[in-house]
Design an enzyme around this catalytic site. Sequence first.
Site: not given
Ligand code: UDP
Ligand code: MG
Length: 151
Positions: A114, A51, A11, A128, A117
């Site tokens: 974080n 997303y 990211k 994706e 992805h």
């Molecule tokens: N995210 C965020 N706040 C939240 C949950 C998710 O900013 O409370 C962001 C974070 O960057 C995350 C992305 O949205 O990686 C996608 O969320 P997901 O639950 O799919 O998590 P991932 O698959 O990336 O672990």
């Molecule tokens: Mg996810």
Amino acid sequence: MSSETTLVLVKPDGVQRSLSGEIIRRLEQTGLKLVGLKLMQVSTELAGRHYAEHEGKPFYEGLVNYITASPVVALALEGPDAIAITRKMMGVTKPAEAAPGTIRGDFGVDIGRNLIHGSANAEDAEREVALFFTSDELLRWERTNEGWITE
Ligand code: UDP
Ligand code: MG
């Protein structure tokens, strides 16, 4: 376990913090094979498609702003259990809860920054990878040491 191809994005925070190489190194060293790799700017349109499952959630707008803020490095990684192995190496979504030794655990402090992805399941991975790579950009190459990585 048959082979899978998963999408990984370093990211914008990972690229800005010069962690692209470190993140690729960790994933590459597992034995997963790089079949696609590029630096790219994610458009708002692509971010929305990528997303789509999060549309309407409180963090959605911030998430689209984040992923489009500056370039990402996109990787397609292939191998047995590529999706699960990548998710394990990433650590859980919230860096504070991500185990030491994982990318998010070692380099992150904020869920909104974080670093990485990785596709969550086979259906998402297929969708994706196709969103981020054309078929011409995916190289199905022979690795000479394959027999020392998979039986
Ligand atoms: N995210 C965020 N706040 C939240 C949950 C998710 O900013 O409370 C962001 C974070 O960057 C995350 C992305 O949205 O990686 C996608 O969320 P997901 O639950 O799919 O998590 P991932 O698959 O990336 O672990
Ligand atoms: Mg996810």
